[in-house]
Design a protein around this motif. Structure first.
Motif, PDB file in Angstrom:
ATOM      1  N   ARG A   1      -6.517   6.272   9.628  1.00  0.00           N
ATOM      2  CA  ARG A   1      -6.803   4.929   9.126  1.00  0.00           C
ATOM      3  C   ARG A   1      -5.734   4.512   8.136  1.00  0.00           C
ATOM      4  O   ARG A   1      -5.100   5.350   7.512  1.00  0.00           O
ATOM      5  CB  ARG A   1      -8.172   4.881   8.456  1.00  0.00           C
ATOM      6  CG  ARG A   1      -9.281   5.129   9.446  1.00  0.00           C
ATOM      7  CD  ARG A   1     -10.635   4.954   8.843  1.00  0.00           C
ATOM      8  NE  ARG A   1     -11.625   5.144   9.886  1.00  0.00           N
ATOM      9  CZ  ARG A   1     -12.467   4.199  10.275  1.00  0.00           C
ATOM     10  NH1 ARG A   1     -12.456   3.032   9.715  1.00  0.00           N
ATOM     11  NH2 ARG A   1     -13.332   4.437  11.225  1.00  0.00           N
ATOM     12  N   VAL A   2      -5.551   3.195   8.005  1.00  0.00           N
ATOM     13  CA  VAL A   2      -4.640   2.638   7.015  1.00  0.00           C
ATOM     14  C   VAL A   2      -5.428   1.691   6.121  1.00  0.00           C
ATOM     15  O   VAL A   2      -6.417   1.091   6.544  1.00  0.00           O
ATOM     16  CB  VAL A   2      -3.454   1.895   7.667  1.00  0.00           C
ATOM     17  CG1 VAL A   2      -2.563   2.835   8.430  1.00  0.00           C
ATOM     18  CG2 VAL A   2      -3.921   0.769   8.558  1.00  0.00           C
ATOM     19  N   LYS A   3      -4.983   1.563   4.876  1.00  0.00           N
ATOM     20  CA  LYS A   3      -5.629   0.667   3.933  1.00  0.00           C
ATOM     21  C   LYS A   3      -4.848  -0.644   3.916  1.00  0.00           C
ATOM     22  O   LYS A   3      -3.673  -0.692   3.577  1.00  0.00           O
ATOM     23  CB  LYS A   3      -5.655   1.287   2.540  1.00  0.00           C
ATOM     24  CG  LYS A   3      -6.501   0.530   1.554  1.00  0.00           C
ATOM     25  CD  LYS A   3      -6.609   1.302   0.259  1.00  0.00           C
ATOM     26  CE  LYS A   3      -7.597   0.657  -0.689  1.00  0.00           C
ATOM     27  NZ  LYS A   3      -7.687   1.417  -1.933  1.00  0.00           N
ATOM     28  N   VAL A   4      -5.512  -1.726   4.291  1.00  0.00           N
ATOM     29  CA  VAL A   4      -4.872  -3.034   4.423  1.00  0.00           C
ATOM     30  C   VAL A   4      -4.865  -3.739   3.064  1.00  0.00           C
ATOM     31  O   VAL A   4      -5.896  -3.823   2.396  1.00  0.00           O
ATOM     32  CB  VAL A   4      -5.613  -3.892   5.474  1.00  0.00           C
ATOM     33  CG1 VAL A   4      -5.004  -5.264   5.577  1.00  0.00           C
ATOM     34  CG2 VAL A   4      -5.618  -3.191   6.819  1.00  0.00           C
ATOM     35  N   ASN A   5      -3.704  -4.251   2.657  1.00  0.00           N
ATOM     36  CA  ASN A   5      -3.584  -4.985   1.402  1.00  0.00           C
ATOM     37  C   ASN A   5      -3.520  -6.491   1.597  1.00  0.00           C
ATOM     38  O   ASN A   5      -4.160  -7.236   0.876  1.00  0.00           O
ATOM     39  CB  ASN A   5      -2.340  -4.541   0.622  1.00  0.00           C
ATOM     40  CG  ASN A   5      -2.516  -3.198  -0.029  1.00  0.00           C
ATOM     41  OD1 ASN A   5      -3.622  -2.711  -0.188  1.00  0.00           O
ATOM     42  ND2 ASN A   5      -1.409  -2.591  -0.390  1.00  0.00           N
ATOM     43  N   LYS A   6      -2.723  -6.952   2.558  1.00  0.00           N
ATOM     44  CA  LYS A   6      -2.551  -8.393   2.779  1.00  0.00           C
ATOM     45  C   LYS A   6      -2.708  -8.716   4.252  1.00  0.00           C
ATOM     46  O   LYS A   6      -2.264  -7.954   5.114  1.00  0.00           O
ATOM     47  CB  LYS A   6      -1.175  -8.852   2.305  1.00  0.00           C
ATOM     48  CG  LYS A   6      -1.010  -8.832   0.816  1.00  0.00           C
ATOM     49  CD  LYS A   6       0.323  -9.412   0.413  1.00  0.00           C
ATOM     50  CE  LYS A   6       0.462  -9.326  -1.108  1.00  0.00           C
ATOM     51  NZ  LYS A   6       1.727  -9.888  -1.565  1.00  0.00           N
ATOM     52  N   ILE A   7      -3.336  -9.870   4.501  1.00  0.00           N
ATOM     53  CA  ILE A   7      -3.531 -10.336   5.873  1.00  0.00           C
ATOM     54  C   ILE A   7      -3.165 -11.807   5.974  1.00  0.00           C
ATOM     55  O   ILE A   7      -3.166 -12.533   4.978  1.00  0.00           O
ATOM     56  CB  ILE A   7      -4.991 -10.134   6.350  1.00  0.00           C
ATOM     57  CG1 ILE A   7      -5.977 -10.858   5.425  1.00  0.00           C
ATOM     58  CG2 ILE A   7      -5.318  -8.670   6.496  1.00  0.00           C
ATOM     59  CD1 ILE A   7      -7.425 -10.824   5.910  1.00  0.00           C
ATOM     60  N   LEU A   8      -2.875 -12.238   7.176  1.00  0.00           N
ATOM     61  CA  LEU A   8      -2.674 -13.643   7.493  1.00  0.00           C
ATOM     62  C   LEU A   8      -3.797 -14.033   8.443  1.00  0.00           C
ATOM     63  O   LEU A   8      -3.920 -13.471   9.536  1.00  0.00           O
ATOM     64  CB  LEU A   8      -1.316 -13.871   8.154  1.00  0.00           C
ATOM     65  CG  LEU A   8      -1.030 -15.298   8.593  1.00  0.00           C
ATOM     66  CD1 LEU A   8      -0.868 -16.199   7.364  1.00  0.00           C
ATOM     67  CD2 LEU A   8       0.215 -15.355   9.458  1.00  0.00           C
TER      68      LEU A   8
END
Length: 119
Positions: free
Chosen positions: A44-51
């Motif tokens: 898994r990856v930890k998401v910081n910013k999204i569009l």
């Protein structure tokens, strides 16, 4: 492009309850933080910013907004003493840089609670 790399657009798009809006979420930034424990559900990856891209189907109008999930999570924690975001996303739920539709609610729940986004 091989068939294995092909991603059906329907997997990436979610619809609101009324069926008049579509949403896609593109990952802009992930954290280099390692998970505190080994996940039993895979990498898994930890998401910081999204569009977030929302299309109004009635008018064909498209809205886009960039969200810093990390800062929104901190703001909600300070204002309401809770957070609902699970920013850890399985690498299998990321296709061509976009998050599959079943994980959209996890990533926008705090922004919706603070009324930054209405979907």
């Amino acid at each position: 492009m091989s068939f294995e790399e092909f991603v059906d657009e329907r997997v990436l798009v979610s619809h609101n309850v009324f069926g008049d809006k579509e949403m896609k979420i593109k990952i802009l930034e992930v954290s280099d933080e390692h998970p505190p424990v080994q996940w039993k559900f895979g990498n898994r990856v930890k998401v910081n910013k999204i569009l977030v891209t929302i299309k109004h189907l009635n008018t064909q109008q498209v809205e886009e907004g960039e969200f810093d999930i990390d800062s929104i999570e901190k703001e909600l924690r300070e204002r309401s003493h809770y957070t609902s975001t699970n920013r850890w996303v399985s690498v299998n739920d990321i296709k061509n840089g976009y998050v599959v539709n079943s994980k959209h609610v996890n990533l926008i729940s705090d922004a919706a609670a603070l009324e930054y986004i209405a979907f």
